[in-house]
Design a protein around this motif. Structure first.
Motif, short mmCIF file in Angstrom:
data_model
loop_
_atom_site.label_atom_id
_atom_site.label_comp_id
_atom_site.label_asym_id
_atom_site.label_seq_id
_atom_site.Cartn_x
_atom_site.Cartn_y
_atom_site.Cartn_z
N GLY A 1 0.85 -1.18 0.00
CA GLY A 1 0.00 0.00 0.00
C GLY A 1 0.89 1.23 0.00
N GLU A 2 0.25 2.39 0.09
CA GLU A 2 1.03 3.63 0.10
C GLU A 2 1.68 3.84 1.46
N LEU A 3 2.78 4.55 1.45
CA LEU A 3 3.46 4.92 2.70
C LEU A 3 2.55 5.88 3.45
N HIS A 4 2.20 5.56 4.70
CA HIS A 4 1.36 6.50 5.45
C HIS A 4 2.15 7.15 6.59
N LEU A 5 1.47 7.97 7.37
CA LEU A 5 2.18 8.74 8.40
C LEU A 5 2.89 7.85 9.42
N GLY A 6 2.32 6.69 9.69
CA GLY A 6 2.96 5.76 10.63
C GLY A 6 4.30 5.29 10.09
N HIS A 7 4.34 4.98 8.79
CA HIS A 7 5.62 4.58 8.18
C HIS A 7 6.61 5.74 8.21
N ALA A 8 6.11 6.94 7.87
CA ALA A 8 7.00 8.11 7.83
C ALA A 8 7.64 8.32 9.20
N PHE A 9 6.84 8.16 10.25
CA PHE A 9 7.33 8.33 11.62
C PHE A 9 8.42 7.30 11.93
N SER A 10 8.12 6.05 11.59
CA SER A 10 9.06 4.96 11.86
C SER A 10 10.38 5.17 11.12
N ALA A 11 10.27 5.49 9.83
CA ALA A 11 11.47 5.67 9.02
C ALA A 11 12.27 6.87 9.52
N TRP A 12 11.57 7.95 9.89
CA TRP A 12 12.28 9.14 10.36
C TRP A 12 13.03 8.85 11.67
N LEU A 13 12.38 8.16 12.60
CA LEU A 13 13.05 7.85 13.87
C LEU A 13 14.30 7.00 13.63
N GLY A 14 14.15 5.97 12.81
CA GLY A 14 15.30 5.09 12.55
C GLY A 14 16.41 5.83 11.83
N TRP A 15 16.03 6.59 10.82
CA TRP A 15 17.02 7.32 10.02
C TRP A 15 17.73 8.39 10.84
N SER A 16 16.95 9.21 11.59
CA SER A 16 17.58 10.31 12.33
C SER A 16 18.45 9.77 13.46
N GLY A 17 18.01 8.66 14.08
CA GLY A 17 18.83 8.05 15.15
C GLY A 17 20.14 7.52 14.60
N ALA A 18 20.06 6.86 13.46
CA ALA A 18 21.28 6.31 12.85
C ALA A 18 22.21 7.44 12.42
N ARG A 19 21.66 8.46 11.78
CA ARG A 19 22.51 9.55 11.30
C ARG A 19 23.14 10.32 12.46
N ALA A 20 22.37 10.54 13.54
CA ALA A 20 22.90 11.27 14.70
C ALA A 20 24.07 10.50 15.32
N ALA A 21 24.05 9.19 15.22
CA ALA A 21 25.11 8.37 15.81
C ALA A 21 26.23 8.09 14.80
N GLY A 22 26.13 8.70 13.62
CA GLY A 22 27.14 8.44 12.59
C GLY A 22 27.03 7.02 12.04
N GLY A 23 25.84 6.44 12.18
CA GLY A 23 25.65 5.05 11.78
C GLY A 23 25.03 4.91 10.39
N ARG A 24 24.65 3.68 10.10
CA ARG A 24 24.09 3.38 8.78
C ARG A 24 22.58 3.22 8.88
N PHE A 25 21.92 3.50 7.78
CA PHE A 25 20.47 3.30 7.71
C PHE A 25 20.17 2.55 6.41
N LEU A 26 19.50 1.42 6.56
CA LEU A 26 19.27 0.53 5.41
C LEU A 26 17.78 0.44 5.09
N LEU A 27 17.50 0.14 3.85
CA LEU A 27 16.12 -0.04 3.41
C LEU A 27 15.93 -1.46 2.89
N ARG A 28 14.92 -2.12 3.41
CA ARG A 28 14.60 -3.48 2.98
C ARG A 28 13.13 -3.54 2.60
N ILE A 29 12.86 -4.06 1.43
CA ILE A 29 11.48 -4.18 0.95
C ILE A 29 11.00 -5.61 1.24
N GLU A 30 9.98 -5.72 2.09
CA GLU A 30 9.51 -7.04 2.52
C GLU A 30 8.38 -7.49 1.58
#
Ligand code: GLU
Ligand code: ZN
Length: 289
Positions: free
Chosen positions: A12-41
């Motif tokens: 389905g389409e990406l909704h606000l819940g996905h956007a929230f999840s992706a943003w938290l994971g991405w911003s946490g990884a970037r703030a720590a100088g870490g990696r952020f990966l995308l996997r399509i299930e």
């Protein structure tokens, strides 16, 4: 290095819940100088659609979320899932199950079982009908024999020493080091499906194999998946995979307090963009910027 991931199903389409999840994971990884990966299930061949994959990539980029390396598609990992399943099978930790949904519902709610069927992360807890019985050669699901897996891991006491670290909180406020409870797992999770009757590998098996394959050290996802984590942790141990840490975040709800789902098309990122919203407005609405 901290490695987080976003693992949407392209159904389905990406909704606000996905956007929230992706943003938290991405911003946490970037703030720590870490990696952020995308996997399509994309293992659900009936529901996964290429246009939803394209939409996910487009909407993430529009929100300002980038990812490292190639996108991993679960559909490219079938050999790895089959190999792990064979390993578990050789060790006697799986069995074939020919039950239909209806068989399971009937068996689980039989009066001698004590009325209402227990529900776990995959719905009704499987009552074990096919365990230890020859299941023939026809189409069959493959299930984890949870009791056998607990025994193979050294028994209930050893499994009770397994745990995972929760950096946010589960639905009942669970946080910190959370230990597995083998009795609760048997009663409330049971013999989960590892390979569906149609041959598709099931979610729990694929997710633990892929998190290990991708070197994921932190799993950021919604609290709706908190109940699935103990059995995934047990599978990691049974397969000799490393233990990531977890961050199960609050769920985004619509104006009436319902959890967002694919049916809430008006709250998809694409619909909000079409209505004139900017990425910043969307993220501000989610309370993350
Ligand atoms: N593919 C799952 C979903 O879209 C998420 C899996 C996970 O984060 O572990 O709900
Ligand atoms: Zn069965």
């Amino acid at each position: 290095m901290l490695t987080d991931r976003f693992a949407p199903s392209p159904t389905g389409e990406l909704h606000l819940g996905h956007a929230f999840s992706a943003w938290l994971g991405w911003s946490g990884a970037r703030a720590a100088g870490g990696r952020f990966l995308l996997r399509i299930e994309d293992l659900d061949r009936e529901r996964a659609r290429p246009e939803h994959v394209a939409g996910i990539l487009r909407d993430l980029a529009w929100l300002g979320i980038d990812w490292d390396g190639e996108v991993l598609f679960q559909s490219s990992r079938l050999a790895a899932y089959a190999a792990a399943l064979a390993t578990l099978g050789v060790r006697g930790l799986t069995y074939r199950c020919t039950c239909s949904r209806r068989d399971i519902a009937e068996a689980a709610s039989a009066p001698q079982e004590g009325g209402a069927a227990a529900h776990g992360p995959d719905g009704i807890v499987y009552p074990g009908t096919c365990r230890g019985r020859p299941a023939g050669d026809g189409p069959a699901a493959i299930r984890l024999d949870l009791a056998a897996a607990i025994a193979a891991l050294g028994g209930a006491a050893a499994v009770g020493r397994l745990g995972f670290t929760e950096h946010d909180a589960g639905p009942d406020g669970e946080t910190g080091r959370i230990m597995l409870d083998p009795a609760a797992l048997l009663a409330a999770t049971g013999d989960i499906v590892l390979r569906r009757r149609d041959g598709a590998p099931a979610y729990h098996l694929a997710v633990v194999l892929d998190d290990a394959f991708q070197g994921v050290t932190r799993v950021t996802r919604g609290r709706d998946l908190f109940a699935a984590t103990p059995v995934q942790r047990l599978l990691q141990a049974a397969l000799g995979l490393p233990e990531p840490e977890y961050r199960h975040h609050r769920l985004i709800r619509d104006a009436s307090g319902r959890r967002l789902a694919k049916r809430d098309r008006d709250l998809s990122v694409a619909a909000l963009r079409a209505a004139g919203a900017t990425p910043r407005e969307i993220l501000a609405g989610l309370g993350v910027v």
